[in-house]
Motif scaffolding. Structure first.
Motif, mmCIF file in Angstrom:
data_model
loop_
_atom_site.group_PDB
_atom_site.id
_atom_site.type_symbol
_atom_site.label_atom_id
_atom_site.label_comp_id
_atom_site.label_asym_id
_atom_site.label_seq_id
_atom_site.Cartn_x
_atom_site.Cartn_y
_atom_site.Cartn_z
ATOM 1 N N ILE A 3 43.908 -66.560 -60.577
ATOM 2 C CA ILE A 3 45.213 -66.678 -61.242
ATOM 3 C C ILE A 3 45.887 -65.313 -61.275
ATOM 4 C CG2 ILE A 3 46.365 -67.121 -63.457
ATOM 5 C CD1 ILE A 3 44.066 -69.190 -63.998
ATOM 6 N N TRP A 4 45.152 -64.303 -61.677
ATOM 7 C CA TRP A 4 45.681 -62.943 -61.787
ATOM 8 C C TRP A 4 46.227 -62.450 -60.453
ATOM 9 C CZ3 TRP A 4 44.227 -57.923 -60.216
ATOM 10 C CH2 TRP A 4 44.794 -56.888 -60.963
ATOM 11 N N HIS A 5 45.489 -62.705 -59.365
ATOM 12 C CA HIS A 5 45.946 -62.278 -58.035
ATOM 13 C C HIS A 5 47.228 -63.007 -57.635
ATOM 14 C CE1 HIS A 5 42.880 -59.417 -57.008
ATOM 15 N NE2 HIS A 5 41.946 -60.278 -57.374
ATOM 16 N N HIS A 6 47.312 -64.297 -57.914
ATOM 17 C CA HIS A 6 48.543 -65.037 -57.617
ATOM 18 C C HIS A 6 49.718 -64.470 -58.416
ATOM 19 C CE1 HIS A 6 47.748 -68.408 -54.917
ATOM 20 N NE2 HIS A 6 46.547 -68.453 -55.442
ATOM 21 N N LEU A 7 49.498 -64.238 -59.688
ATOM 22 C CA LEU A 7 50.570 -63.709 -60.532
ATOM 23 C C LEU A 7 51.054 -62.345 -60.052
ATOM 24 C CD1 LEU A 7 49.310 -64.764 -64.068
ATOM 25 C CD2 LEU A 7 51.292 -65.675 -62.842
ATOM 26 N N ILE A 62 45.601 -67.179 -71.918
ATOM 27 C CA ILE A 62 46.553 -66.066 -71.853
ATOM 28 C C ILE A 62 45.824 -64.741 -72.062
ATOM 29 C CG2 ILE A 62 48.551 -64.992 -72.959
ATOM 30 C CD1 ILE A 62 49.505 -67.876 -73.640
ATOM 31 N N VAL A 63 44.971 -64.683 -73.065
ATOM 32 C CA VAL A 63 44.219 -63.454 -73.351
ATOM 33 C C VAL A 63 43.325 -63.088 -72.168
ATOM 34 C CG1 VAL A 63 42.398 -62.470 -74.808
ATOM 35 C CG2 VAL A 63 44.313 -63.698 -75.848
ATOM 36 N N ALA A 64 42.628 -64.073 -71.610
ATOM 37 C CA ALA A 64 41.717 -63.798 -70.486
ATOM 38 C C ALA A 64 42.478 -63.283 -69.263
ATOM 39 C CB ALA A 64 40.939 -65.063 -70.131
ATOM 40 N N ILE A 65 43.620 -63.897 -68.955
ATOM 41 C CA ILE A 65 44.417 -63.455 -67.802
ATOM 42 C C ILE A 65 44.965 -62.055 -68.052
ATOM 43 C CG2 ILE A 65 46.520 -63.909 -66.475
ATOM 44 C CD1 ILE A 65 45.907 -66.964 -67.086
ATOM 45 N N ASN A 66 45.486 -61.811 -69.232
ATOM 46 C CA ASN A 66 46.015 -60.482 -69.551
ATOM 47 C C ASN A 66 44.935 -59.412 -69.543
ATOM 48 O OD1 ASN A 66 48.630 -61.420 -69.753
ATOM 49 N ND2 ASN A 66 48.523 -61.687 -71.970
ATOM 50 N N ASN A 67 43.713 -59.770 -69.935
ATOM 51 C CA ASN A 67 42.616 -58.801 -69.953
ATOM 52 C C ASN A 67 42.155 -58.403 -68.560
ATOM 53 O OD1 ASN A 67 42.563 -58.500 -72.709
ATOM 54 N ND2 ASN A 67 40.888 -59.940 -73.021
ATOM 55 N N MET A 68 42.527 -59.193 -67.547
ATOM 56 C CA MET A 68 42.191 -58.816 -66.171
ATOM 57 C C MET A 68 42.936 -57.547 -65.763
ATOM 58 S SD MET A 68 39.931 -60.797 -64.895
ATOM 59 C CE MET A 68 40.037 -60.528 -63.146
ATOM 60 N N GLU A 69 43.986 -57.217 -66.483
ATOM 61 C CA GLU A 69 44.787 -56.046 -66.149
ATOM 62 C C GLU A 69 44.234 -54.759 -66.746
ATOM 63 O OE1 GLU A 69 48.898 -56.730 -67.023
ATOM 64 O OE2 GLU A 69 48.841 -58.701 -66.104
ATOM 65 N N THR A 70 43.151 -54.832 -67.474
ATOM 66 C CA THR A 70 42.598 -53.622 -68.081
ATOM 67 C C THR A 70 41.985 -52.731 -67.015
ATOM 68 O OG1 THR A 70 40.433 -54.592 -68.472
ATOM 69 C CG2 THR A 70 42.082 -54.871 -70.221
ATOM 70 N N LYS A 71 41.616 -51.536 -67.424
ATOM 71 C CA LYS A 71 41.061 -50.574 -66.474
ATOM 72 C C LYS A 71 39.542 -50.674 -66.367
ATOM 73 C CE LYS A 71 44.899 -47.657 -67.258
ATOM 74 N NZ LYS A 71 45.681 -46.783 -66.671
ATOM 75 N N THR A 72 38.972 -51.693 -66.977
ATOM 76 C CA THR A 72 37.530 -51.894 -66.864
ATOM 77 C C THR A 72 37.191 -52.137 -65.389
ATOM 78 O OG1 THR A 72 37.544 -52.951 -69.024
ATOM 79 C CG2 THR A 72 35.588 -53.297 -67.681
#
Length: 167
Positions: free
Chosen positions: A125-129, A97-107
């Motif tokens: 996963i992030w792109h599918h979501l 969950i943390v790793a997927i949510n961290n994909m949304e950061t502005k890094t």
């Protein structure tokens, strides 16, 4: 009814689990609509020896779930079933969950790739979501003794299913 009804059904819940034992991985997904429709799948999880761990198996299970949900949505649309899609995906992997949510950061993507273990699967996963309607990923405690909620029941089912691959 065989498959869960996805559109116009706020009761849809998804549970995933994954594990590795002696370098053999497995995952499972249960999608349930609480109206008699249920989809269950277990798959072996392959990986590079250095990358084969429970985190990898958990991520593969989540990816499998979002791909299956995408297919179910498309099948319903082909049958001209329309409406809202709103569901919760339960996992016992806080790290996922943390790793997927961290994909949304502005890094910047170039920096994220070097910083995040398992970047390719997490970004998939992030792109599918981001393409799919509302899927809320939440944590459920693993290996519960008291199975008194729906998410605990589904989580216990996925845990049993993926462990069967190791026996």
């Amino acid at each position: 009814r065989c498959f869960p009804k996805i559109h116009n059904n706020k009761k849809v819940a998804v549970a995933t689990d994954g594990s590795v034992k002696k370098l053999w991985g497995g995952d499972s997904v249960v999608i349930d609509d609480e109206e008699g429709g249920r989809f269950i799948i277990t798959t072996p999880v392959d990986g590079i020896l250095d990358d084969m761990d429970s985190f990898w198996a958990e991520l593969v299970g989540i990816l499998l779930a979002v791909v299956v949900i995408d297919i179910m949505i498309q099948l319903e649309r082909d049958e001209e079933i329309r409406g809202t899609v709103d569901m919760t995906l339960w996992t016992d992997s806080q790290a996922s969950i943390v790793a997927i949510n961290n994909m949304e950061t502005k890094t910047p993507w170039s920096n994220r790739r070097s910083l995040i273990k398992k970047f390719l699967i997490i970004s998939e996963i992030w792109h599918h979501l981001n393409r799919l309607p509302s899927i809320d990923i939440r944590w459920v405690e693993a290996h519960q003794q008291t199975i008194d909620t729906r998410e605990k029941q589904l989580s216990a089912m996925t845990d049993t299913l993926e462990k069967m691959q190791h026996s």
